[in-house]
Design a protein around this motif. Structure first.
Motif, PDB file in Angstrom:
ATOM      1  N   MET A  36       0.842  -1.192   0.000  1.00 45.34           N
ATOM      2  CA  MET A  36       0.000   0.000   0.000  1.00 45.34           C
ATOM      3  C   MET A  36       0.877   1.241   0.000  1.00 45.34           C
ATOM      4  N   MET A  37       0.226   2.363  -0.230  1.00 45.61           N
ATOM      5  CA  MET A  37       0.884   3.657  -0.122  1.00 45.61           C
ATOM      6  C   MET A  37       0.116   4.455   0.932  1.00 45.61           C
ATOM      7  N   ILE A  38       0.851   5.042   1.849  1.00 47.86           N
ATOM      8  CA  ILE A  38       0.278   5.891   2.886  1.00 47.86           C
ATOM      9  C   ILE A  38       0.735   7.324   2.608  1.00 47.86           C
ATOM     10  N   VAL A  39      -0.199   8.257   2.611  1.00 47.99           N
ATOM     11  CA  VAL A  39       0.134   9.666   2.433  1.00 47.99           C
ATOM     12  C   VAL A  39       0.003  10.353   3.790  1.00 47.99           C
ATOM     13  N   VAL A  40       1.073  11.034   4.203  1.00 50.48           N
ATOM     14  CA  VAL A  40       1.080  11.769   5.471  1.00 50.48           C
ATOM     15  C   VAL A  40       1.540  13.200   5.201  1.00 50.48           C
ATOM     16  N   ASP A  41       1.268  14.073   6.141  1.00 51.75           N
ATOM     17  CA  ASP A  41       1.757  15.447   6.064  1.00 51.75           C
ATOM     18  C   ASP A  41       3.281  15.422   6.184  1.00 51.75           C
ATOM     19  N   SER A  42       3.964  16.112   5.308  1.00 48.28           N
ATOM     20  CA  SER A  42       5.435  16.124   5.316  1.00 48.28           C
ATOM     21  C   SER A  42       6.002  16.635   6.631  1.00 48.28           C
ATOM     22  N   ASP A  43       5.279  17.512   7.317  1.00 49.68           N
ATOM     23  CA  ASP A  43       5.745  18.023   8.605  1.00 49.68           C
ATOM     24  C   ASP A  43       5.761  16.938   9.680  1.00 49.68           C
ATOM     25  N   GLU A  44       4.984  15.870   9.500  1.00 46.68           N
ATOM     26  CA  GLU A  44       4.885  14.797  10.486  1.00 46.68           C
ATOM     27  C   GLU A  44       5.934  13.706  10.274  1.00 46.68           C
ATOM     28  N   GLY A  60      11.677  10.568   8.647  1.00 43.61           N
ATOM     29  CA  GLY A  60      12.608   9.538   8.217  1.00 43.61           C
ATOM     30  C   GLY A  60      12.413   8.171   8.853  1.00 43.61           C
ATOM     31  N   GLU A  61      11.272   7.925   9.467  1.00 44.42           N
ATOM     32  CA  GLU A  61      11.028   6.617  10.065  1.00 44.42           C
ATOM     33  C   GLU A  61      11.033   5.539   8.976  1.00 44.42           C
ATOM     34  N   GLY A  62      11.464   4.336   9.347  1.00 45.25           N
ATOM     35  CA  GLY A  62      11.545   3.240   8.389  1.00 45.25           C
ATOM     36  C   GLY A  62      10.430   2.224   8.538  1.00 45.25           C
ATOM     37  N   TYR A 108       9.695   1.246   2.149  1.00 48.09           N
ATOM     38  CA  TYR A 108      10.808   1.000   1.236  1.00 48.09           C
ATOM     39  C   TYR A 108      11.072   2.158   0.278  1.00 48.09           C
ATOM     40  N   LYS A 109      10.137   3.092   0.198  1.00 42.12           N
ATOM     41  CA  LYS A 109      10.318   4.236  -0.715  1.00 42.12           C
ATOM     42  C   LYS A 109       9.538   5.422  -0.172  1.00 42.12           C
ATOM     43  N   VAL A 110      10.125   6.608  -0.310  1.00 39.57           N
ATOM     44  CA  VAL A 110       9.502   7.848   0.159  1.00 39.57           C
ATOM     45  C   VAL A 110       9.508   8.835  -0.998  1.00 39.57           C
ATOM     46  N   PHE A 111       8.369   9.510  -1.203  1.00 34.65           N
ATOM     47  CA  PHE A 111       8.276  10.505  -2.269  1.00 34.65           C
ATOM     48  C   PHE A 111       7.628  11.767  -1.710  1.00 34.65           C
ATOM     49  N   LEU A 112       8.337  12.877  -1.807  1.00 34.39           N
ATOM     50  CA  LEU A 112       7.828  14.170  -1.353  1.00 34.39           C
ATOM     51  C   LEU A 112       6.989  14.783  -2.464  1.00 34.39           C
ATOM     52  N   ARG A 113       5.725  15.006  -2.173  1.00 35.49           N
ATOM     53  CA  ARG A 113       4.791  15.572  -3.156  1.00 35.49           C
ATOM     54  C   ARG A 113       4.850  17.100  -3.143  1.00 35.49           C
ATOM     55  N   PRO A 114       4.497  17.740  -4.247  1.00 32.10           N
ATOM     56  CA  PRO A 114       4.510  19.204  -4.269  1.00 32.10           C
ATOM     57  C   PRO A 114       3.409  19.855  -3.441  1.00 32.10           C
ATOM     58  N   ASP A 115       2.408  19.078  -2.993  1.00 33.13           N
ATOM     59  CA  ASP A 115       1.313  19.646  -2.201  1.00 33.13           C
ATOM     60  C   ASP A 115       1.592  19.657  -0.699  1.00 33.13           C
ATOM     61  N   GLY A 116       2.825  19.315  -0.287  1.00 30.26           N
ATOM     62  CA  GLY A 116       3.172  19.349   1.127  1.00 30.26           C
ATOM     63  C   GLY A 116       2.941  18.034   1.848  1.00 30.26           C
ATOM     64  N   TYR A 127       5.680   4.370   0.598  1.00 33.94           N
ATOM     65  CA  TYR A 127       5.375   3.096  -0.035  1.00 33.94           C
ATOM     66  C   TYR A 127       5.763   1.984   0.925  1.00 33.94           C
ATOM     67  N   CYS A 128       4.815   1.089   1.216  1.00 35.21           N
ATOM     68  CA  CYS A 128       4.980   0.125   2.302  1.00 35.21           C
ATOM     69  C   CYS A 128       4.834  -1.313   1.819  1.00 35.21           C
ATOM     70  N   GLU A 129       5.554  -2.198   2.511  1.00 32.96           N
ATOM     71  CA  GLU A 129       5.398  -3.635   2.344  1.00 32.96           C
ATOM     72  C   GLU A 129       5.295  -4.237   3.734  1.00 32.96           C
ATOM     73  N   VAL A 130       4.690  -5.417   3.830  1.00 35.52           N
ATOM     74  CA  VAL A 130       4.533  -6.055   5.131  1.00 35.52           C
ATOM     75  C   VAL A 130       5.912  -6.327   5.703  1.00 35.52           C
ATOM     76  N   ASP A 131       6.103  -5.963   6.961  1.00 31.47           N
ATOM     77  CA  ASP A 131       7.388  -6.133   7.627  1.00 31.47           C
ATOM     78  C   ASP A 131       7.604  -7.613   7.906  1.00 31.47           C
ATOM     79  N   ALA A 132       8.631  -8.187   7.277  1.00 39.92           N
ATOM     80  CA  ALA A 132       8.904  -9.618   7.433  1.00 39.92           C
ATOM     81  C   ALA A 132       9.336  -9.957   8.847  1.00 39.92           C
ATOM     82  N   GLY A 133       9.877  -8.993   9.587  1.00 40.16           N
ATOM     83  CA  GLY A 133      10.342  -9.240  10.950  1.00 40.16           C
ATOM     84  C   GLY A 133       9.265  -9.120  12.003  1.00 40.16           C
ATOM     85  N   ALA A 134       8.053  -8.801  11.600  1.00 36.74           N
ATOM     86  CA  ALA A 134       6.986  -8.581  12.586  1.00 36.74           C
ATOM     87  C   ALA A 134       6.185  -9.833  12.837  1.00 36.74           C
TER      88      ALA A 134
END
Length: 113
Positions: A68-76, A79-81, A93-101, A106-113
């Motif tokens: 899945m992809m989670i969209v959060v406010d850039s201020d929040e 750099g958490e993994g 596994y991937k982070v993309f900064l959008r122009p709208d702030g 981009y997330c995958e199920v954590d194999a260590g969980a």
């Protein structure tokens, strides 16, 4: 503190009306100087979106299995993994900064969980 982000050119509004927990890890050390990881959860408002076919294909070439992809406010986001959504732990596994702030996580199920 209020955000100083510009709303100019914001054509697509995403409603951050869901909740996830960003997980930051810090290490404390015992008397033998061995690291003891400590997780701290921070609740943030988010929006869950589907992963596109193009992203699914590209991620698969690098060995990732996007969920899945989670969209959060850039201020929040700081750099958490790892994040927790709907009581399931995911690796980011991937982070993309959008122009709208906002920031796409981009997330995958954590194999260590």
């Amino acid at each position: 503190m209020p955000s100083l982000k510009s709303s100019v050119g914001n054509r697509q509004h995403i409603s951050l009306d869901d909740v996830c927990f960003l997980i930051s890890v810090t290490n404390e050390y015992d008397e033998l100087n061995q690291p003891i990881p400590t997780e701290t959860l921070s609740m943030v408002y988010c929006s869950r979106l589907s992963v596109t076919r193009a992203e699914f294909s590209t991620a698969g070439q690098t060995g990732n299995k996007p969920n899945m992809m989670i969209v959060v406010d850039s201020d929040e986001y700081d750099g958490e993994g790892t994040l927790e959504y709907d009581r399931v732990k995911y690796s980011i596994y991937k982070v993309f900064l959008r122009p709208d702030g906002n920031t796409e996580l981009y997330c995958e199920v954590d194999a260590g969980a």
